[in-house]
Design a protein around this motif. Structure first.
Motif, PDB file in Angstrom:
ATOM      1  N   VAL A  25       0.843  -1.201   0.000  1.00  0.00           N
ATOM      2  CA  VAL A  25       0.000   0.000   0.000  1.00  0.00           C
ATOM      3  C   VAL A  25       0.878   1.250   0.000  1.00  0.00           C
ATOM      4  N   ARG A  26       1.911   1.269   0.832  1.00  0.00           N
ATOM      5  CA  ARG A  26       2.818   2.424   0.867  1.00  0.00           C
ATOM      6  C   ARG A  26       3.449   2.653  -0.508  1.00  0.00           C
ATOM      7  N   GLU A  27       3.894   1.571  -1.139  1.00  0.00           N
ATOM      8  CA  GLU A  27       4.526   1.697  -2.464  1.00  0.00           C
ATOM      9  C   GLU A  27       3.521   2.158  -3.525  1.00  0.00           C
ATOM     10  N   ALA A  28       2.293   1.704  -3.446  1.00  0.00           N
ATOM     11  CA  ALA A  28       1.273   2.095  -4.430  1.00  0.00           C
ATOM     12  C   ALA A  28       0.926   3.573  -4.310  1.00  0.00           C
ATOM     13  N   LEU A  29       1.036   4.110  -3.113  1.00  0.00           N
ATOM     14  CA  LEU A  29       0.694   5.508  -2.877  1.00  0.00           C
ATOM     15  C   LEU A  29       1.879   6.445  -3.042  1.00  0.00           C
ATOM     16  N   ALA A  30       3.073   5.902  -3.220  1.00  0.00           N
ATOM     17  CA  ALA A  30       4.269   6.751  -3.319  1.00  0.00           C
ATOM     18  C   ALA A  30       4.393   7.410  -4.676  1.00  0.00           C
TER      19      ALA A  30
END
Length: 62
Positions: free
Chosen positions: A57-62
């Motif tokens: 999720v963090r990577e998708a939102l970065a």
């Protein structure tokens, strides 16, 4: 009688948990190298797990 020992473990999504030191780790979890009492392990997790979102999720939102 000594207090049970726990390990701090982390999965591939960088989510943390504690696991009994005398049991085999479940699939998908790795030992982080920190061990102690239940309270010590939970306190360590509070210190190191600053973003509770799964890694994907963090990577998708970065």
């Amino acid at each position: 009688m000594s207090e049970p020992r726990f390990l701090v473990v982390r999965n591939d999504e960088e989510q943390y948990s504690i696991w009994s030191a005398d049991r085999e780790l479940p699939a998908g979890w790795q030992d982080t190298g920190f061990a102690g009492t239940r309270e010590e392990c939970l306190a360590h997790i509070d210190t190191v797990w600053t973003d509770m979102r799964p890694r994907s999720v963090r990577e998708a939102l970065a």
